[in-house]
Every structure is written in C-alpha cells, then in structure tokens.
Design a protein around this motif. Structure first.
Motif, PDB file in Angstrom:
ATOM      1  N   GLU A 110      -4.213 -10.805  -7.420  1.00 28.63           N
ATOM      2  CA  GLU A 110      -4.778  -9.836  -6.472  1.00 28.63           C
ATOM      3  C   GLU A 110      -3.947  -9.802  -5.185  1.00 28.63           C
ATOM      4  OE1 GLU A 110      -7.284  -7.707  -6.966  1.00 28.63           O
ATOM      5  OE2 GLU A 110      -8.129  -8.484  -8.820  1.00 28.63           O
ATOM      6  N   SER A 111      -3.529 -10.975  -4.688  1.00 27.51           N
ATOM      7  CA  SER A 111      -2.681 -11.040  -3.492  1.00 27.51           C
ATOM      8  C   SER A 111      -1.314 -10.425  -3.749  1.00 27.51           C
ATOM      9  CB  SER A 111      -2.491 -12.490  -3.033  1.00 27.51           C
ATOM     10  OG  SER A 111      -3.697 -13.022  -2.565  1.00 27.51           O
ATOM     11  N   ARG A 112      -0.766 -10.679  -4.946  1.00 28.11           N
ATOM     12  CA  ARG A 112       0.550 -10.113  -5.279  1.00 28.11           C
ATOM     13  C   ARG A 112       0.505  -8.592  -5.327  1.00 28.11           C
ATOM     14  NH1 ARG A 112       0.781 -14.279  -9.112  1.00 28.11           N
ATOM     15  NH2 ARG A 112       1.907 -16.060  -8.313  1.00 28.11           N
ATOM     16  N   VAL A 164      -1.326  -6.683  -3.518  1.00 30.48           N
ATOM     17  CA  VAL A 164      -1.319  -6.252  -2.118  1.00 30.48           C
ATOM     18  C   VAL A 164       0.084  -6.403  -1.536  1.00 30.48           C
ATOM     19  CG1 VAL A 164      -2.222  -6.760   0.198  1.00 30.48           C
ATOM     20  CG2 VAL A 164      -3.769  -6.728  -1.778  1.00 30.48           C
ATOM     21  N   GLU A 165       0.706  -7.569  -1.752  1.00 32.25           N
ATOM     22  CA  GLU A 165       2.061  -7.813  -1.225  1.00 32.25           C
ATOM     23  C   GLU A 165       3.066  -6.790  -1.740  1.00 32.25           C
ATOM     24  OE1 GLU A 165       3.134 -11.797  -2.362  1.00 32.25           O
ATOM     25  OE2 GLU A 165       1.417 -12.648  -1.303  1.00 32.25           O
ATOM     26  N   ALA A 194       2.360  -3.790  -2.689  1.00 30.42           N
ATOM     27  CA  ALA A 194       1.844  -2.436  -2.428  1.00 30.42           C
ATOM     28  C   ALA A 194       1.624  -1.664  -3.727  1.00 30.42           C
ATOM     29  CB  ALA A 194       2.769  -1.675  -1.481  1.00 30.42           C
ATOM     30  N   GLU A 202      -1.049  -0.222  -6.211  1.00 27.38           N
ATOM     31  CA  GLU A 202      -2.452   0.175  -6.306  1.00 27.38           C
ATOM     32  C   GLU A 202      -2.770   0.460  -7.768  1.00 27.38           C
ATOM     33  OE1 GLU A 202      -5.272   3.712  -4.605  1.00 27.38           O
ATOM     34  OE2 GLU A 202      -3.644   2.978  -3.325  1.00 27.38           O
ATOM     35  N   THR A 207     -12.134  -9.359 -11.146  1.00 30.94           N
ATOM     36  CA  THR A 207     -10.925  -9.780 -10.431  1.00 30.94           C
ATOM     37  C   THR A 207      -9.861 -10.213 -11.440  1.00 30.94           C
ATOM     38  OG1 THR A 207      -9.980 -11.343  -8.835  1.00 30.94           O
ATOM     39  CG2 THR A 207     -11.814 -12.153 -10.181  1.00 30.94           C
TER      40      THR A 207
END
Length: 161
Positions: free
Chosen positions: A7-9, A11-12, A14, A16, A86
C-alpha cells in the motif's frame, strides 16, 4: 500501514488502482482457500470497460501489449484489495500466468508479460516476484489481447472482508 508494504509502495510510486473489475459472466473475481487467494483471469479493463482489443503484432505493438499486461495486473491488484481490504495482508505473489493473444509468428511474449511482472516487482519488491508462465493463445475473452492469472499467499488464513 507498514512502511514498506505494498500500500505504501503504491503511494510512493503514484500508482492509483482502477475500480475493481466486475465479472463478464457467471463467476466471482476472487476465492480464498486457506492462505491462498485465487483470482479469476484478469483482463486489461478499467472497471468493466476494455482498454485494449486485438491481437499483439497484428493490431497492437509490443509496447501496447506490455501496457495491456500492466493494466490487467492493476485490475488484479484492485480485485485483491477489494476482497481483502488491503494489499498489506499479502505475504507473496505465488503465481503469475500471462496468456497473450498474438499472431502465430509472434516471439516476444516475455517482453509483453513483463508489463505485469515489473508492476508486481515494483509493488511487492524483489523478494516477492512470482514464478510465471507465459503462453501465446489463439484468443482471449471478448477479443482482448491479454489475460493474467494471479495467486497470492496471505499472511494468515482469515475470513474475507
């Protein structure tokens, strides 16, 4: 959310996820058996709308095939997230199958399949890159160029969301 989890990756990077795909027939998108999550074949769709139609080499380039494989994999991640809540509960990607509708003389299947493999590498990291099978096939449902198969191992066999 784990600092280095998928999930963090996302976001990092970008990235979607698209809307979760919806079935084109009488089936479900995901089934959990113990600690394994099996996804139905994922097509290059955004929700329920095809992004690519045609055969690789005849109608689409290798680059478009790569993007079609990546798009199908994004749909797979969206389906997994919708089922699990998740992506962080995924321990590893246990299997990737890439089925490519291409002309008879097409030989660059690995380059097309890398669209899915490289996305999984980015999202889950090098220690979770799956084994894969890449096949050229006569056709894929609805005239699309790619169908991918994903199996995930979960951190624990828990009830779905």
């Amino acid at each position: 959310m784990p600092k280095n989890g998928p999930e963090s990756r996302l976001v990092e990077l970008a990235i979607e996820l698209p809307p979760e795909p919806t079935p084109f027939g009488a089936y479900v998108e995901a089934v959990q058996c113990g600690s394994l999550l099996f996804l139905s074949g994922m097509l290059p769709v955004i929700g329920h709308d095809p992004k690519y139609i045609g055969r690789i080499r005849r109608d689409l380039s290798v680059i478009e095939g790569y993007d079609a494989a990546r798009t199908a994999c994004l749909s797979g991640l969206a389906a997994a997230k919708a089922y699990l809540g998740t992506l962080n509960s995924i321990r590893t990607v246990a299997k990737l199958g890439v089925y490519i509708a291409a002309t008879e003389d097409f030989l660059e299947h690995p380059k097309v399949a890398d669209g899915a493999s490289e996305l999984l590498l980015q999202v889950f990291g090098p220690d979770k890159v799956p084994p894969r099978i890449v096949l050229g096939v006569a056709s894929v449902p609805l005239g699309m160029p790619i169908e991918i198969e994903l199996v995930f191992e979960l951190e624990s066999p828990r009830a779905p969301r």
